[in-house]
Write an enzyme that holds these catalytic residues in place. Structure first.
Site, PDB file in Angstrom:
ATOM      1  N   SER A 143       0.959  -0.806  -0.143  1.00 51.70           N
ATOM      2  CA  SER A 143       0.158  -0.549   0.244  1.00 51.70           C
ATOM      3  C   SER A 143       0.870   1.320   0.103  1.00 51.70           C
ATOM      4  O   SER A 143       1.943   1.688   0.859  1.00 51.70           O
ATOM      5  CB  SER A 143      -0.345  -0.136   1.344  1.00 51.70           C
ATOM      6  OG  SER A 143      -1.698   1.401   1.481  1.00 51.70           O
ATOM      7  N   TYR A 157      -1.601   0.198  10.240  1.00 48.80           N
ATOM      8  CA  TYR A 157      -2.108  -0.181   8.982  1.00 48.80           C
ATOM      9  C   TYR A 157      -0.218   0.253   7.643  1.00 48.80           C
ATOM     10  O   TYR A 157       0.068  -0.841   7.197  1.00 48.80           O
ATOM     11  CB  TYR A 157      -2.851   0.469   8.027  1.00 48.80           C
ATOM     12  CG  TYR A 157      -3.315   0.387   7.165  1.00 48.80           C
ATOM     13  CD1 TYR A 157      -3.761  -1.407   6.892  1.00 48.80           C
ATOM     14  CD2 TYR A 157      -2.961   1.225   6.231  1.00 48.80           C
ATOM     15  CE1 TYR A 157      -3.683  -1.894   5.497  1.00 48.80           C
ATOM     16  CE2 TYR A 157      -3.661   0.708   4.794  1.00 48.80           C
ATOM     17  CZ  TYR A 157      -3.588  -0.836   4.126  1.00 48.80           C
ATOM     18  OH  TYR A 157      -3.595  -1.437   2.902  1.00 48.80           O
TER      19      TYR A 157
END
Length: 248
Positions: A143, A157
């Site tokens: 990501s 995250y």
């Protein structure tokens, strides 16, 4: 007539029943690969995808496995290799996200993110290595939040996705003498059921890209298809952003 670039290759994709994962499965089959993919809970999306692709003549297998569970991750890889007769391509796509400030982050959600986003990648890759021959391909789906955090609540995250990028670089060193490449694809704002390209949040994300729009799952799958193919053999240990300029 030209041959599809992945004809005869056998691919394994985690989290392949929906969104980006399903589009990766579609792309790999279009390019000629036989594909096994995992799904975590309901089989409805997985069954629909298998029916769609096998109707077009592709060899596709769906395997239920929870990416947070080490034993299930290991067993799913071994089953895929047995059913397909080996593995040539591994795509670590399964992932989870949870937003919260560190001081409010639930312990169970922390453990879940670590288990899926880091543990799932590790156990899948480690198990697959015994089935991969020289010249195989591993693609991790990370990501852009490993590099840029657009707002509060994404620190945990982002940490997990930073770990994926580091693991990619290290494993490229470990497997280089076998001609196995491993690369990390980092999506930015991509239109999926979980992250639709409309609404207040989408407006914020569009504003910080250079193109003012979301990308599609096909944008990610196109790069995965290239990295899985024969023309990418000198690309390894790389992190490649597909983000419409989100990180520039």
């Amino acid at each position: 007539m030209s041959t599809a670039p992945l004809t005869g290759r056998r691919a394994y994709v985690t989290g392949g029943s929906r969104g980006i994962g399903a589009e990766i499965v579609r792309r790999l089959t279009t390019d000629g690969a036989a594909v096994a993919f995992t799904y975590s809970a309901s089989s409805a999306h997985a069954d629909k995808l298998v029916a769609e692709l096998t109707a077009d003549g592709a060899k596709v297998l769906a395997i239920q496995a929870d990416a947070a569970d080490r034993e299930q991750s290991v067993a799913a890889v071994d089953r895929a290799a047995a059913e397909l007769g080996g593995l040539d391509i591994v795509v670590n796509n399964a992932g989870a996200v949870y937003w919260a400030a560190v001081e409010d982050f639930p312990a169970e959600e922390f453990e879940r993110l670590m288990a899926i986003n880091i543990g799932g990648v590790f156990w899948t890759t480690r198990t697959a290595m015994k089935h991969l021959g020289d010249g195989a391909r591993i693609v991790n789906i990370g990501s852009v939040n490993a590099d840029r955090i657009p707002g509060p609540g994404l620190s945990v995250y982002g940490m997990t996705k930073g770990a994926v990028a580091s693991f990619t670089r290290g494993l490229a060193r470990d497997l280089g003498d076998r001609g196995i490449t491993i690369n990390n694809v980092q999506p930015g704002p991509i239109d999926t059921d979980m992250n639709p390209d409309e609404g207040d949040f989408a407006a914020i994300m569009k504003a910080v890209t250079t193109q003012g729009r979301y990308g599609s799952a096909a944008d990610i799958a196109a790069l995965v298809g290239f990295l899985a193919g024969p023309e990418s053999g000198y690309i390894t240990g790389a992190t490649l952003n597909v983000d419409g300029g989100f990180t520039v």
